[in-house]
Write a protein that holds these residues in place. Structure first.
Motif, mmCIF file in Angstrom:
data_model
loop_
_atom_site.group_PDB
_atom_site.id
_atom_site.type_symbol
_atom_site.label_atom_id
_atom_site.label_comp_id
_atom_site.label_asym_id
_atom_site.label_seq_id
_atom_site.Cartn_x
_atom_site.Cartn_y
_atom_site.Cartn_z
ATOM 1 N N ALA A 106 0.843 -1.590 -0.199
ATOM 2 C CA ALA A 106 0.070 0.062 -0.278
ATOM 3 C C ALA A 106 1.094 0.737 0.478
ATOM 4 N N GLU A 107 2.227 0.886 -0.539
ATOM 5 C CA GLU A 107 2.655 2.326 -0.992
ATOM 6 C C GLU A 107 3.318 2.374 -1.778
ATOM 7 N N HIS A 108 3.359 3.986 -2.290
ATOM 8 C CA HIS A 108 4.025 4.168 -3.643
ATOM 9 C C HIS A 108 5.447 5.585 -3.269
ATOM 10 N N LYS A 109 6.321 4.883 -4.130
ATOM 11 C CA LYS A 109 7.909 6.408 -4.076
ATOM 12 C C LYS A 109 8.332 6.500 -5.326
ATOM 13 N N GLU A 118 13.051 10.151 -13.599
ATOM 14 C CA GLU A 118 11.837 9.800 -12.786
ATOM 15 C C GLU A 118 11.851 8.281 -12.707
ATOM 16 N N VAL A 119 11.687 8.293 -11.226
ATOM 17 C CA VAL A 119 10.757 6.776 -11.541
ATOM 18 C C VAL A 119 9.591 6.916 -10.248
ATOM 19 N N ILE A 120 8.580 6.116 -10.701
ATOM 20 C CA ILE A 120 8.043 5.937 -9.435
ATOM 21 C C ILE A 120 7.777 4.389 -9.282
ATOM 22 N N LEU A 121 8.010 3.765 -8.179
ATOM 23 C CA LEU A 121 7.934 2.185 -7.147
ATOM 24 C C LEU A 121 6.670 2.558 -6.839
ATOM 25 N N ASN A 122 6.338 1.256 -7.673
ATOM 26 C CA ASN A 122 4.828 0.360 -7.031
ATOM 27 C C ASN A 122 4.471 0.059 -5.671
ATOM 28 N N ALA A 123 3.577 -0.807 -4.710
ATOM 29 C CA ALA A 123 3.493 -1.203 -3.544
ATOM 30 C C ALA A 123 4.698 -2.338 -4.575
ATOM 31 N N GLU A 145 7.215 -3.335 -9.273
ATOM 32 C CA GLU A 145 6.857 -2.408 -10.627
ATOM 33 C C GLU A 145 7.484 -1.350 -10.199
ATOM 34 N N ALA A 146 7.827 -0.854 -11.447
ATOM 35 C CA ALA A 146 8.007 0.818 -11.632
ATOM 36 C C ALA A 146 7.406 1.135 -12.742
ATOM 37 N N TYR A 147 7.234 2.787 -12.916
ATOM 38 C CA TYR A 147 6.859 3.877 -13.892
ATOM 39 C C TYR A 147 8.265 4.772 -14.221
ATOM 40 N N PHE A 148 8.802 4.272 -15.430
ATOM 41 C CA PHE A 148 10.262 4.984 -16.056
ATOM 42 C C PHE A 148 9.494 6.180 -16.317
ATOM 43 N N LYS A 149 9.741 7.585 -16.193
ATOM 44 C CA LYS A 149 10.593 8.360 -17.371
ATOM 45 C C LYS A 149 11.465 9.003 -17.770
ATOM 46 N N THR A 160 16.319 -6.505 -14.324
ATOM 47 C CA THR A 160 15.515 -8.027 -13.752
ATOM 48 C C THR A 160 15.687 -9.071 -13.415
ATOM 49 N N SER A 161 15.426 -10.340 -13.165
ATOM 50 C CA SER A 161 15.406 -11.207 -12.595
ATOM 51 C C SER A 161 14.535 -12.302 -14.260
ATOM 52 N N GLN A 162 13.604 -11.570 -14.491
ATOM 53 C CA GLN A 162 13.556 -12.215 -15.757
ATOM 54 C C GLN A 162 13.675 -11.668 -16.924
ATOM 55 N N GLY A 163 14.218 -10.413 -16.810
ATOM 56 C CA GLY A 163 14.716 -9.823 -18.148
ATOM 57 C C GLY A 163 15.463 -8.828 -18.430
ATOM 58 N N LEU A 164 15.682 -8.200 -19.958
ATOM 59 C CA LEU A 164 16.789 -6.790 -19.588
ATOM 60 C C LEU A 164 15.488 -5.792 -20.626
ATOM 61 N N VAL A 165 15.723 -4.432 -19.991
ATOM 62 C CA VAL A 165 14.912 -3.465 -20.809
ATOM 63 C C VAL A 165 16.107 -2.258 -21.235
ATOM 64 N N THR A 166 15.897 -2.181 -22.173
ATOM 65 C CA THR A 166 17.410 -1.136 -22.482
ATOM 66 C C THR A 166 16.349 0.001 -23.755
ATOM 67 N N VAL A 167 16.890 1.318 -22.894
ATOM 68 C CA VAL A 167 16.334 2.792 -23.545
ATOM 69 C C VAL A 167 17.421 3.711 -24.043
ATOM 70 N N LEU A 168 16.710 4.654 -24.661
ATOM 71 C CA LEU A 168 17.859 5.921 -24.751
ATOM 72 C C LEU A 168 16.324 6.563 -24.425
ATOM 73 N N GLY A 169 15.670 7.325 -24.371
ATOM 74 C CA GLY A 169 15.048 8.515 -23.497
ATOM 75 C C GLY A 169 13.574 7.524 -23.937
ATOM 76 N N THR A 170 13.089 7.600 -22.950
ATOM 77 C CA THR A 170 11.528 7.315 -23.538
ATOM 78 C C THR A 170 10.381 6.439 -21.891
ATOM 79 N N GLN A 171 9.356 6.859 -22.182
ATOM 80 C CA GLN A 171 7.960 6.381 -20.979
ATOM 81 C C GLN A 171 7.461 4.796 -20.919
ATOM 82 N N PHE A 172 7.993 4.058 -19.984
ATOM 83 C CA PHE A 172 7.371 3.005 -19.826
ATOM 84 C C PHE A 172 7.042 2.183 -18.125
#
Length: 305
Positions: A106-109, A118-123, A145-149, A160-172
């Motif tokens: 029940a916490e976001h950060k 910017e990163v917002i962490l889910n619970a 879980e996290a949202y990245f800007k 992550t333990s299950q896969g790798l995510v790579t970007v240059l500049g985006t929102q995901f």
């Protein structure tokens, strides 16, 4: 948290209730990292017999003189060896120490990275990175879980333990739970690598992997994950993942009786109104629920409570 929790945890003496409470504390993550780091170290080989043999070769004796081994000195050597291991463990831990952020149920950060990304962490999530090496590598480790800007710049990698995510500049958005991995691109282009297989994910697309099986679906362009608007949304997701998310968002204990939790669920529940959330899950599935305190039971209509 009681002062003796740490000692009891190290000795595996915590009760189940105490362990759950201890794991929710902010201090637990630090203690766990130190324990994991030092557990990888091996103490230097030390042959006590050879050490005393070397001392015997250098000592001066006469026929009348007898040398008695002093047990306090043996104890000192043992303590010195232990101290050496602990010092090495401390150095190893400090040299690899990352900036780390965690969220409880029940916490976001919200987090601002050194490059203003910017990163917002889910619970129930954790984000870690090396601030000292940030100018060389924009790498973060994610659990949960996290949202990245992401600010434009060098390659940005989410491991992550299950896969790798790579970007240059985006929102995901990235979510990684047990046997569940999902990446949604809202802007730009994201590269997702799972088991050495790379998938290019343009804006407006989502890649979900459950138990090793991947599917693609559409996502809103220039949008954001629903949980930022205090909702949790699912599309053809096994019910037990939905129950897990409900538990995370409300910090409650969820159980089921005579319900197929492998059945797929498509829908949304509120993250700020527990009664509405429970109805949003139970009504479409034609099941019942019983909420008492911080515990909720979902059960089939004809199943006994």
């Amino acid at each position: 948290m009681q002062d003796n929790y740490l000692a009891k945890w190290l000795n595996d003496e915590l009760t189940e209730a105490e362990l759950v409470k201890f794991k929710k504390s902010e201090a637990f993550k630090t203690y766990q990292k130190i324990k994991e780091s030092t557990s990888q170290l091996e103490s230097p080989e030390f042959d006590m017999d050879k050490a005393w043999a070397a001392i015997d070769q250098h000592k001066t004796t006469t026929e009348e003189t007898k040398v008695h081994v002093l047990s306090p000195f043996k104890t000192f050597l043992r303590i010195a060896a232990v101290i050496a291991v602990l010092l090495a463990g401390s150095f190893f831990y400090l040299s690899t120490l990352n900036e780390s952020y965690t969220t409880a149920y029940a916490e976001h950060k919200a987090i601002t990275l050194p490059d203003t990304s910017e990163v917002i962490l889910n619970a129930e999530s954790e984000l870690a990175f090396s601030e000292k090496k940030w100018n060389e590598h924009r790498n973060v480790d994610l659990k949960g879980e996290a949202y990245f800007k992401v600010a434009k710049g060098k390659r940005f990698t989410v491991a992550t333990s299950q896969g790798l995510v790579t970007v240059l500049g985006t929102q995901f958005n990235v979510e990684t739970r047990e046997d569940y991995f999902e990446v949604t691109c809202f802007e730009g282009l994201v590269s997702v690598t799972i088991n050495n297989k790379e998938t290019k994910l343009p804006a407006g697309n989502s890649l979900m992997t459950i138990n090793g099986n991947s599917t693609m679906s559409k996502a809103p362009l220039n949008g954001a994950p629903s949980w930022l608007s205090k909702e949790s949304s699912f599309e053809s997701v096994p019910l037990h993942y939905v129950m897990d998310e409900l538990q995370r968002q409300y910090d409650i204990e969820v159980s089921t009786k005579e319900i197929d939790t492998a059945q797929l669920f498509t829908g949304t529940f509120s993250n700020h109104n527990i009664d509405l959330a429970l109805k949003s899950i139970s009504v479409p599935l034609q099941i019942k629920f019983n909420l008492e305190g911080n515990k909720v039971l979902f059960y089939a209509e004809k199943a006994p409570k």
